[in-house]
Design a protein around this motif. Structure first.
Motif, PDB file in Angstrom:
ATOM      1  N   TYR A 225       0.826  -1.204   0.000  1.00 22.52           N
ATOM      2  CA  TYR A 225       0.000   0.000   0.000  1.00 22.52           C
ATOM      3  C   TYR A 225       0.865   1.260   0.000  1.00 22.52           C
ATOM      4  CZ  TYR A 225      -3.971   3.040   0.947  1.00 22.52           C
ATOM      5  OH  TYR A 225      -4.944   4.009   0.851  1.00 22.52           O
ATOM      6  N   ALA A 226       2.004   1.217   0.686  1.00 23.83           N
ATOM      7  CA  ALA A 226       2.910   2.377   0.657  1.00 23.83           C
ATOM      8  C   ALA A 226       3.391   2.617  -0.775  1.00 23.83           C
ATOM      9  CB  ALA A 226       4.095   2.137   1.587  1.00 23.83           C
ATOM     10  N   GLY A 227       3.679   1.533  -1.497  1.00 22.27           N
ATOM     11  CA  GLY A 227       4.081   1.674  -2.891  1.00 22.27           C
ATOM     12  C   GLY A 227       2.977   2.269  -3.743  1.00 22.27           C
ATOM     13  N   GLN A 228       1.724   1.867  -3.476  1.00 26.11           N
ATOM     14  CA  GLN A 228       0.597   2.411  -4.229  1.00 26.11           C
ATOM     15  C   GLN A 228       0.395   3.894  -3.936  1.00 26.11           C
ATOM     16  OE1 GLN A 228      -1.118   0.566  -6.622  1.00 26.11           O
ATOM     17  NE2 GLN A 228       0.617  -0.762  -6.122  1.00 26.11           N
ATOM     18  N   LYS A 229       0.531   4.280  -2.676  1.00 22.81           N
ATOM     19  CA  LYS A 229       0.363   5.694  -2.312  1.00 22.81           C
ATOM     20  C   LYS A 229       1.454   6.546  -2.936  1.00 22.81           C
ATOM     21  CE  LYS A 229      -2.220   7.335  -0.106  1.00 22.81           C
ATOM     22  NZ  LYS A 229      -3.539   7.926  -0.469  1.00 22.81           N
ATOM     23  N   LEU A 230       2.687   6.045  -2.952  1.00 23.44           N
ATOM     24  CA  LEU A 230       3.761   6.816  -3.572  1.00 23.44           C
ATOM     25  C   LEU A 230       3.546   6.894  -5.075  1.00 23.44           C
ATOM     26  CD1 LEU A 230       6.370   8.290  -2.795  1.00 23.44           C
ATOM     27  CD2 LEU A 230       7.631   6.227  -3.415  1.00 23.44           C
ATOM     28  N   ARG A 231       3.016   5.833  -5.659  1.00 24.01           N
ATOM     29  CA  ARG A 231       2.733   5.830  -7.089  1.00 24.01           C
ATOM     30  C   ARG A 231       1.693   6.896  -7.451  1.00 24.01           C
ATOM     31  NH1 ARG A 231       3.212   1.363 -10.557  1.00 24.01           N
ATOM     32  NH2 ARG A 231       3.181  -0.047  -8.769  1.00 24.01           N
ATOM     33  N   SER A 232       0.777   7.162  -6.497  1.00 23.92           N
ATOM     34  CA  SER A 232      -0.292   8.126  -6.769  1.00 23.92           C
ATOM     35  C   SER A 232       0.175   9.570  -6.696  1.00 23.92           C
ATOM     36  CB  SER A 232      -1.454   7.920  -5.789  1.00 23.92           C
ATOM     37  OG  SER A 232      -1.075   8.304  -4.471  1.00 23.92           O
ATOM     38  N   LEU A 233       1.355   9.797  -6.122  1.00 26.65           N
ATOM     39  CA  LEU A 233       1.886  11.172  -6.086  1.00 26.65           C
ATOM     40  C   LEU A 233       2.289  11.568  -7.511  1.00 26.65           C
ATOM     41  CD1 LEU A 233       4.172  11.146  -2.916  1.00 26.65           C
ATOM     42  CD2 LEU A 233       1.936  12.186  -3.162  1.00 26.65           C
TER      43      LEU A 233
END
Length: 239
Positions: A225-233
């Motif tokens: 999920y941390a990877g997904q949130k960073l991807r959304s930036l």
């Protein structure tokens, strides 16, 4: 999946003069307590387990995890310097994975090693207490780092939320509400320690199979999920 440049920058941020000084405080305090207890009480397996469980695993490990996990990425997001990394041809999940590895390494170094030394001081590893709590600290370091790295990715108040989880949920509710212990990284790690210890001084409210499953699932989901949130930036140039 591992980017050396990202790792080097993260190590430099976590082990800067001010943050490193904070990281050394709790391990130093643990060793002082261990020496004092050994001098006053002598060799006692139950006392050793109480000190390592009550201070090392319940307080030191999660607090160091908060510092390392949130500090691995939170400050970069807050001050905008994360833009430098995001502008490079590096996959964002790779950034998260690399920072997680660094956070885990730092948390392990500043928690598991002092825990082992303190255990040897307290009772010379009688009943495998020192080894048991060292393994618990190593395992807990992985889960704490993943959870607190996620908090650093999704919130500007990651340190506050991390402290609330570590000191309020695990330390307070975990000691007063039996059901809350099932959702405690500390209890999951204690389950492993209980299996390693040989004198019955270490106990956990969570069975070992459940503890292992929860450790793996929480660590994996938090990292993903941390990877997904960073991807959304998004950067201005991305739009």
């Amino acid at each position: 999946m591992y980017e050396p440049t990202v790792a080097r920058l993260t190590y430099r941020a976590l082990l800067g003069r001010r943050r490193a000084a904070i990281l050394f405080i709790l391990p130093a305090l643990l060793l002082v307590i261990a020496v004092a207890v050994r001098a006053l009480v002598g060799v006692d397996d139950q006392v050793a387990a109480d000190v390592l469980g009550g201070f090392a695993l319940a307080t030191m490990v999660p607090l160091i995890g908060v510092i390392a996990g949130t500090g691995a990425i939170g400050p970069e997001i807050d001050d905008g310097s994360i833009v430098y990394l995001l502008s490079k041809p590096v996959k964002r999940p790779t950034i998260i994975f690399t920072k997680l590895i660094v956070a885990i390494a730092v948390t392990m170094a500043f928690s598991a090693i002092p825990t082992f030394i303190a255990g040897m001081i307290l009772n010379g590893n009688g009943g495998q207490v020192a080894i048991a709590y060292t393994i618990a600290a190593l395992v807990a370091s992985i889960a704490y780092s993943a959870v607190f790295l996620l908090l650093g990715t999704v919130s500007r108040h990651a340190v506050v939320f991390g402290l609330v989880y570590a000191l309020v949920w695990e330390a307070l509710f975990g000691s007063l509400v039996p059901g809350a212990r099932t959702l405690s990284i500390q209890q999951w790690a204690l389950s492993l320690a209980e299996r390693i210890g040989t004198n019955g001084t270490i106990t956990s409210d969570v069975g070992l199979p459940t503890a292992v499953i929860l450790l793996v699932v929480v660590t994996g989901l938090a990292t993903w999920y941390a990877g997904q949130k960073l991807r959304s930036l998004t950067l201005a140039g991305d739009e």
